[in-house]
Design a protein around this motif. Structure first.
Motif: not given
Length: 83
Positions: A12, A14, A67
């Motif tokens: 991920l 972010t 995200v």
């Protein structure tokens, strides 16, 4: 009770971070379609995750509004997680 092997690695990116967070996901088969929908809906989801080298899992709540990028990879013992 033995912990199940992770089902995948979730990478991920972010908001506000320049490095990906790598999560070892347990018990949930994720797909790109799911991640796309969660990001489009800006929804919150609970995932069971573990740290590299740790036998215990924990529940992590992720708000997909934050995200900006996500990718999946098959789990491998040679890859590490950053969580």
């Amino acid at each position: 009770m033995a912990v199940e092997h992770p089902t995948c690695l979730l990478y991920l990116l972010t908001v506000g971070r320049d490095k990906e967070l790598v999560l070892r996901v347990h018990g949930t088969e994720l797909s790109i379609e799911q991640l796309t929908a969660w990001m489009a809906e800006e929804s919150v989801h609970a995932l069971t995750v573990s740290r590299f080298g740790d036998e215990q899992t924990s529940t992590l709540l992720l708000h997909f509004r934050h995200v900006v990028g996500a990718r999946l990879a098959p789990y491998s013992e040679t890859r590490t997680g950053s969580f």
